[in-house]
Structures are given as structure tokens and as C-alpha cells.
Design an enzyme around this catalytic site. Sequence first.
Site, PDB file in Angstrom:
ATOM      1  N   ASN A 253     -11.220  -7.603  20.897  1.00 46.46           N
ATOM      2  CA  ASN A 253     -10.195  -8.656  20.770  1.00 46.46           C
ATOM      3  C   ASN A 253     -10.667  -9.788  19.856  1.00 46.46           C
ATOM      4  OD1 ASN A 253      -9.463  -7.101  23.222  1.00 46.46           O
ATOM      5  ND2 ASN A 253      -7.833  -8.612  23.379  1.00 46.46           N
TER       6      ASN A 253
ATOM      7  N   SER B 221      -8.756   0.141  16.511  1.00 45.11           N
ATOM      8  CA  SER B 221      -8.619  -0.791  17.627  1.00 45.11           C
ATOM      9  C   SER B 221      -9.114  -0.171  18.924  1.00 45.11           C
ATOM     10  CB  SER B 221      -7.139  -1.151  17.764  1.00 45.11           C
ATOM     11  OG  SER B 221      -6.888  -1.804  18.976  1.00 45.11           O
TER      12      SER B 221
ATOM     13  N   ASN C 273      -0.456 -12.807  21.603  1.00 44.88           N
ATOM     14  CA  ASN C 273      -1.842 -12.704  22.062  1.00 44.88           C
ATOM     15  C   ASN C 273      -2.306 -13.995  22.723  1.00 44.88           C
ATOM     16  OD1 ASN C 273      -1.871 -10.939  19.163  1.00 44.88           O
ATOM     17  ND2 ASN C 273      -2.557  -9.926  21.023  1.00 44.88           N
TER      18      ASN C 273
ATOM     19  N   LYS D 138       1.122  -5.033  13.308  1.00 44.70           N
ATOM     20  CA  LYS D 138       0.217  -5.040  14.472  1.00 44.70           C
ATOM     21  C   LYS D 138       0.812  -5.592  15.764  1.00 44.70           C
ATOM     22  CE  LYS D 138      -1.603  -9.625  13.826  1.00 44.70           C
ATOM     23  NZ  LYS D 138      -2.689 -10.550  14.006  1.00 44.70           N
TER      24      LYS D 138
ATOM     25  N   ILE E  70       0.824  -1.222   0.000  1.00 42.79           N
ATOM     26  CA  ILE E  70       0.000   0.000   0.000  1.00 42.79           C
ATOM     27  C   ILE E  70       0.854   1.266   0.000  1.00 42.79           C
ATOM     28  CG2 ILE E  70      -2.076  -1.048   1.021  1.00 42.79           C
ATOM     29  CD1 ILE E  70      -1.267   0.426   3.683  1.00 42.79           C
TER      30      ILE E  70
ATOM     31  N   LYS F  28      -2.786   3.827  15.168  1.00 42.27           N
ATOM     32  CA  LYS F  28      -4.247   3.772  14.987  1.00 42.27           C
ATOM     33  C   LYS F  28      -4.870   5.117  15.354  1.00 42.27           C
ATOM     34  CE  LYS F  28      -4.352  -0.445  13.606  1.00 42.27           C
ATOM     35  NZ  LYS F  28      -4.595  -0.721  12.185  1.00 42.27           N
TER      36      LYS F  28
ATOM     37  N   TYR G 274       2.339   1.077  18.159  1.00 42.49           N
ATOM     38  CA  TYR G 274       1.293   0.463  17.332  1.00 42.49           C
ATOM     39  C   TYR G 274      -0.043   1.166  17.577  1.00 42.49           C
ATOM     40  CZ  TYR G 274      -2.618  -2.486  16.233  1.00 42.49           C
ATOM     41  OH  TYR G 274      -3.849  -2.913  15.780  1.00 42.49           O
TER      42      TYR G 274
ATOM     43  N   ARG H 137     -11.339  -8.560  28.921  1.00 46.70           N
ATOM     44  CA  ARG H 137     -11.392  -8.061  27.549  1.00 46.70           C
ATOM     45  C   ARG H 137     -12.713  -8.477  26.907  1.00 46.70           C
ATOM     46  NH1 ARG H 137      -7.742  -5.977  29.436  1.00 46.70           N
ATOM     47  NH2 ARG H 137      -5.569  -5.823  28.800  1.00 46.70           N
TER      48      ARG H 137
HETATM   49  P1  NAD Z   1      -2.484  -9.570   9.942  1.00 40.62           P
HETATM   50  O1  NAD Z   1      -1.055  -9.245  10.171  1.00 40.62           O
HETATM   51  O2  NAD Z   1      -2.878 -10.996   9.959  1.00 40.62           O
HETATM   52  O3  NAD Z   1      -2.966  -8.930   8.572  1.00 40.62           O
HETATM   53  C1  NAD Z   1      -2.431  -7.747   8.048  1.00 40.62           C
HETATM   54  C2  NAD Z   1      -2.021  -8.031   6.616  1.00 40.62           C
HETATM   55  O4  NAD Z   1      -1.492  -6.839   6.047  1.00 40.62           O
HETATM   56  C3  NAD Z   1      -0.931  -9.100   6.499  1.00 40.62           C
HETATM   57  O5  NAD Z   1      -1.376 -10.082   5.576  1.00 40.62           O
HETATM   58  C4  NAD Z   1       0.294  -8.340   5.979  1.00 40.62           C
HETATM   59  O6  NAD Z   1       1.073  -9.149   5.120  1.00 40.62           O
HETATM   60  C5  NAD Z   1      -0.353  -7.177   5.264  1.00 40.62           C
HETATM   61  N1  NAD Z   1       0.460  -5.948   5.186  1.00 40.62           N
HETATM   62  C6  NAD Z   1       1.138  -5.314   6.188  1.00 40.62           C
HETATM   63  N2  NAD Z   1       1.696  -4.187   5.730  1.00 40.62           N
HETATM   64  C7  NAD Z   1       1.375  -4.087   4.413  1.00 40.62           C
HETATM   65  C8  NAD Z   1       1.658  -3.135   3.388  1.00 40.62           C
HETATM   66  N3  NAD Z   1       2.405  -2.062   3.620  1.00 40.62           N
HETATM   67  N4  NAD Z   1       1.154  -3.350   2.169  1.00 40.62           N
HETATM   68  C9  NAD Z   1       0.409  -4.450   1.896  1.00 40.62           C
HETATM   69  N5  NAD Z   1       0.110  -5.376   2.805  1.00 40.62           N
HETATM   70  C10 NAD Z   1       0.589  -5.193   4.055  1.00 40.62           C
HETATM   71  O7  NAD Z   1      -3.338  -8.742  11.016  1.00 40.62           O
HETATM   72  P2  NAD Z   1      -4.874  -8.858  11.404  1.00 40.62           P
HETATM   73  O8  NAD Z   1      -4.955  -9.386  12.779  1.00 40.62           O
HETATM   74  O9  NAD Z   1      -5.626  -9.500  10.316  1.00 40.62           O
HETATM   75  O10 NAD Z   1      -5.240  -7.319  11.501  1.00 40.62           O
HETATM   76  C11 NAD Z   1      -5.764  -6.614  10.405  1.00 40.62           C
HETATM   77  C12 NAD Z   1      -5.899  -5.154  10.772  1.00 40.62           C
HETATM   78  O11 NAD Z   1      -6.743  -5.027  11.927  1.00 40.62           O
HETATM   79  C13 NAD Z   1      -4.573  -4.494  11.152  1.00 40.62           C
HETATM   80  O12 NAD Z   1      -4.574  -3.178  10.672  1.00 40.62           O
HETATM   81  C14 NAD Z   1      -4.595  -4.508  12.659  1.00 40.62           C
HETATM   82  O13 NAD Z   1      -3.829  -3.461  13.202  1.00 40.62           O
HETATM   83  C15 NAD Z   1      -6.076  -4.296  12.934  1.00 40.62           C
HETATM   84  N6  NAD Z   1      -6.482  -4.810  14.247  1.00 40.62           N
HETATM   85  C16 NAD Z   1      -6.179  -6.094  14.584  1.00 40.62           C
HETATM   86  C17 NAD Z   1      -6.532  -6.581  15.842  1.00 40.62           C
HETATM   87  C18 NAD Z   1      -6.169  -7.971  16.266  1.00 40.62           C
HETATM   88  O14 NAD Z   1      -6.190  -8.244  17.468  1.00 40.62           O
HETATM   89  N7  NAD Z   1      -5.846  -8.887  15.361  1.00 40.62           N
HETATM   90  C19 NAD Z   1      -7.231  -5.746  16.724  1.00 40.62           C
HETATM   91  C20 NAD Z   1      -7.538  -4.450  16.327  1.00 40.62           C
HETATM   92  C21 NAD Z   1      -7.151  -3.996  15.083  1.00 40.62           C
HETATM   93  C1  WQD Z   2      -5.377 -10.443  26.418  1.00 35.30           C
HETATM   94  C2  WQD Z   2      -5.201 -10.756  27.897  1.00 35.30           C
HETATM   95  C3  WQD Z   2      -2.982 -10.366  28.738  1.00 35.30           C
HETATM   96  C4  WQD Z   2      -1.009 -13.522  26.452  1.00 35.30           C
HETATM   97  C5  WQD Z   2      -3.754  -6.674  22.038  1.00 35.30           C
HETATM   98  C6  WQD Z   2      -3.318  -5.332  21.558  1.00 35.30           C
HETATM   99  C7  WQD Z   2      -4.473  -4.577  21.031  1.00 35.30           C
HETATM  100  C8  WQD Z   2      -5.266  -5.398  19.999  1.00 35.30           C
HETATM  101  C9  WQD Z   2      -5.542  -6.782  20.448  1.00 35.30           C
HETATM  102  C10 WQD Z   2      -4.636  -4.780  17.820  1.00 35.30           C
HETATM  103  C11 WQD Z   2      -4.359  -9.725  28.630  1.00 35.30           C
HETATM  104  C12 WQD Z   2      -3.350 -11.830  28.823  1.00 35.30           C
HETATM  105  C13 WQD Z   2      -1.959 -12.663  26.975  1.00 35.30           C
HETATM  106  C14 WQD Z   2      -0.393 -14.473  27.298  1.00 35.30           C
HETATM  107  C15 WQD Z   2      -1.745 -13.661  29.121  1.00 35.30           C
HETATM  108  N1  WQD Z   2      -4.545  -5.550  18.793  1.00 35.30           N
HETATM  109  N2  WQD Z   2      -2.324 -12.735  28.281  1.00 35.30           N
HETATM  110  N3  WQD Z   2      -0.801 -14.515  28.610  1.00 35.30           N
HETATM  111  O1  WQD Z   2      -3.480  -7.049  25.151  1.00 35.30           O
HETATM  112  O2  WQD Z   2      -6.011  -7.016  25.064  1.00 35.30           O
HETATM  113  O3  WQD Z   2      -4.732  -6.504  23.060  1.00 35.30           O
HETATM  114  O4  WQD Z   2      -4.359  -7.391  20.961  1.00 35.30           O
HETATM  115  O5  WQD Z   2      -5.169  -3.709  17.797  1.00 35.30           O
HETATM  116  O6  WQD Z   2      -3.979  -3.406  20.496  1.00 35.30           O
HETATM  117  O7  WQD Z   2      -2.735  -4.625  22.644  1.00 35.30           O
HETATM  118  O8  WQD Z   2      -4.760  -8.826  23.857  1.00 35.30           O
HETATM  119  O9  WQD Z   2      -4.491 -11.240  23.551  1.00 35.30           O
HETATM  120  O10 WQD Z   2      -2.438  -9.828  24.017  1.00 35.30           O
HETATM  121  O11 WQD Z   2      -4.088 -10.201  25.839  1.00 35.30           O
HETATM  122  O12 WQD Z   2      -2.064 -13.745  30.307  1.00 35.30           O
HETATM  123  O13 WQD Z   2       0.480 -15.246  26.908  1.00 35.30           O
HETATM  124  O14 WQD Z   2      -4.492 -12.001  28.018  1.00 35.30           O
HETATM  125  O15 WQD Z   2      -2.258  -9.959  29.844  1.00 35.30           O
HETATM  126  O16 WQD Z   2      -4.902  -9.599  29.917  1.00 35.30           O
HETATM  127  P1  WQD Z   2      -4.707  -7.293  24.408  1.00 35.30           P
HETATM  128  P2  WQD Z   2      -3.880 -10.073  24.241  1.00 35.30           P
END
Ligand code: NAD
Ligand code: WQD
Length: 339
Positions: free
Chosen positions: A180, A125, A200, A85, A60, A154, A150, A232
Site C-alpha cells: 500500500n 499489486s 484509499n 487503478k 500506451i 494485474k 482492476y 495492511r
Molecule cells: P496514477 O493514476 O496516479 O498513475 C497512473 C498514470 O497513468 C496516470 O498519470 C494516468 O494519466 C496514466 N495513464 C492511464 N492510462 C494510460 C494510458 N492508456 N496511456 C498513457 N497513460 C495512461 O496511479 P499510481 O497510483 O501512480 O499507480 C501507478 C501504477 O501502479 C498503476 O498501474 C497502478 O495500478 C499500480 N499500483 C498502484 C497502487 C496504489 O495503491 N497506488 C498499488 C499497486 C499497484
Molecule cells: C486500506 C484500509 C479499508 C478508506 C487498495 C486496492 C489495492 C491497491 C491499494 C492498487 C482498508 C480502510 C479505507 C476509508 C477505511 N491498489 N479504509 N476508510 O483496500 O488495501 O488496497 O489500494 O493496486 O488493489 O484494493 O487500500 O487504502 O483503500 O484501504 O477504513 O475511507 O483502510 O477498509 O482496511 P486497500 P485502501
Amino acid sequence: MKTILVTGGTGYIGSHTVVELLNLNYEVVIIDNLSNSKEMVLDRIEKITGKRPKFYKGDIRSREDLNKIFKENKIDCVINFAGLKAVGESVRMPLEYYENNIYGAVVLLEEMKKNGVFNFIFSSSATVYGDPASVPVDETFPTGGTTNPYGTTKLFIERILQDLAVAEPEFNICILRYFNPIGAHPSGLMGEDPNGIPNNLAPYITQVMVGKREKLNIFGDDYDTPDGTCIRDYIHVCDLAYGHVCAIKKLEEKPGVVVYNLGTGKGSSVFDILHAFEKAYGKPIPYSVAPRRAGDVTANYTKVDKAAKEIGFTAKYNIEDMARDAWNWQKNNPNGYEE
Ligand code: NAD
Ligand code: WQD
């Protein structure tokens, strides 16, 4: 809207959203640089839906890659999942995170504008709420106080989108604040496939279940919660995927910029999640209590009223469904998408 460009579409949430879109007969185009996903995901998407989305291996941040896509396809809406992420990695490599996530989003928006595409959905997020003063949080709660780069990417991208919506009323923007996401597609063909040691909770637990890790470390049991562990709002990734369809429909109303929290509205502790996985497993999962992890907030879960009322979004899966589907995925794919 018919054709959706999904950036990061081979990633965890992106791939589940692509399946949802294809099942509802949207045309899907994916751009992903495969920095955190595998091309094999496309085979799995095809196996589930009977359709293969158009895939561009690209970035992108590359205007050339984006222009090629906009020239070759009539895109109606962009869902931007592409981004880095990993919270801990972002503390070590802040510039990479700001460059990839923020610069990437800006380039994408600029190229959308040049190509006359004005509908945008952004993966934000719950982390933008920092340590909320009370729970449940709703969309009017103040944002800020992010505890890592990170999360700050956002927060900043949200701010850029708000500014853009003022300056360019043609844009329609939906900011989705995910809580989550855990779980996997019920087929067992798609799920979360983290690189290295999972950060996570859910993928760490499933790796213990499959024998790749010895035991779960619970980061602190002395929080001010009923069982002492953090709370969460875990949401099934398939529910989350459906939330994007609701957002697309909302953008058809040309709402300007809108913000929704996507969660279940139910707070679960680390022990609640562990027990849900134990139920799926049929036996105890080894764990020990470790010190608190820096940056963790005590409790964060959402009010669901706004998303329910304005976009008709309600999560239908509970944590037992999430645990069952995550375990089914991990058991059938102990090494994720590796051959
Ligand atoms: P993910 O890493 O599995 O997916 C992200 C994808 O983007 C990957 O396939 C990666 O290869 C691709 N990517 C990264 N940078 C790129 C770039 N510059 N150009 C093209 N492709 C690129 O992550 P996910 O868990 O599927 O998360 C998707 C989105 O949701 C992210 O923006 C993440 O920050 C956001 N989000 C995730 C969570 C979570 O807990 N998984 C929570 C809140 C928000
Ligand atoms: C959940 C709970 C840990 C792992 C993160 C990012 C957030 C969002 C989602 C993208 C917490 C506990 C975890 C382990 C544990 N991502 N834990 N042992 O921290 O709520 O959110 O992912 O936007 O930005 O910060 O999720 O799954 O890491 O943790 O005890 O090995 O599990 O302390 O209480 P979190 P998580």
C-alpha cells in the site's frame, strides 16, 4: 541502462520514481495521457531535481505514439505505470479496465519488441494474492481470487508476462507487487492527488485534516485483528520509487522473469495509520466506524526477504514518516496540483 521510458510518469508513483531516476542521472522519457494526472507535475519534478524529463502526451494503446517515442529516443528499459487503478470504478466499468490496462500492456510490449527494447518493469499489486491464507505473504504464495476487475487486470498481465518470457527469452521482465503506497515527496512539492472522493485511506485522512471532508469512515472494526480493523503493509512512495532502481539493476543481469513484493514487512491497522496522522497533525482526527467495505481482506503484509536478498531493497521509512510527508504535501497543496 541509461534511458528509461516511464509510462504513467506524471501519476502518483510514476512521478516519484522519475525524481529518483533523475537524481541518479538516468535519462527519463515520460508518456502519459493525463487521464489521471496533471502536466504541472513536470514543473514540480524540475523544481526538485533541476532537470525536466522529456514528456510525450500520449497513450500506451497508440502504436503511433509509442513508435514516435522509440524512434526519437534510444530506450533501454520501460517501466509501465500507465493504467486505471480505481477498484470501485473497475466494478462498474470492467471493459474500460480490461481495454486500458491489458490491451495497453500488450500493445506496449508488441511495440517494444518491434523496436528492439526488451527490458520491462511492471506495476503489479498485492491484490493478486486475493485473500491470502496466512500472513506474511511471500512471492511463492498462490495468486488468484482477485475481488474486482482492476485486480484481475494485474493478475492477467502477470500471466501474459510469464507466457511472453517463455516464448521470447530475449525479454527481461520484473514484476513488482506493491503493497500500500502512501506518503509524498518530503519537499511537499509532489504527492497523491486523487480525483473526487478518495477511495484509499491515506488521501481520505489528509482531506479530513485539510477540512475537505468531515470525518474518516473506518470500514469495519470487527475483523479478527488486535484492534478489529484491517491490516495492511503501507510503504512510503519514495521507498517504492527506489525499488524500481533496484529492479533496473536486476534486469541488467538478464534474469528472464522475476517477481518481487515491495512492502516494509510490517502490518499496520487502520487505527495505527490514523494515530500516525494524528501525531503529524498534533490533534485528533474525527472518525466514526462504518460497515465493512465489500472486497476488503482482513490482513495483507509481505515478507521482505526475497527483495532484500536478490535486489538489495529495504524500505527505510515508517508510518510516521509516511504520515508526516503526506500531511506536508496536502497542507501545502490543499487542492492538489490545481493552480
Ligand atoms: P496514477 O493514476 O496516479 O498513475 C497512473 C498514470 O497513468 C496516470 O498519470 C494516468 O494519466 C496514466 N495513464 C492511464 N492510462 C494510460 C494510458 N492508456 N496511456 C498513457 N497513460 C495512461 O496511479 P499510481 O497510483 O501512480 O499507480 C501507478 C501504477 O501502479 C498503476 O498501474 C497502478 O495500478 C499500480 N499500483 C498502484 C497502487 C496504489 O495503491 N497506488 C498499488 C499497486 C499497484
Ligand atoms: C486500506 C484500509 C479499508 C478508506 C487498495 C486496492 C489495492 C491497491 C491499494 C492498487 C482498508 C480502510 C479505507 C476509508 C477505511 N491498489 N479504509 N476508510 O483496500 O488495501 O488496497 O489500494 O493496486 O488493489 O484494493 O487500500 O487504502 O483503500 O484501504 O477504513 O475511507 O483502510 O477498509 O482496511 P486497500 P485502501
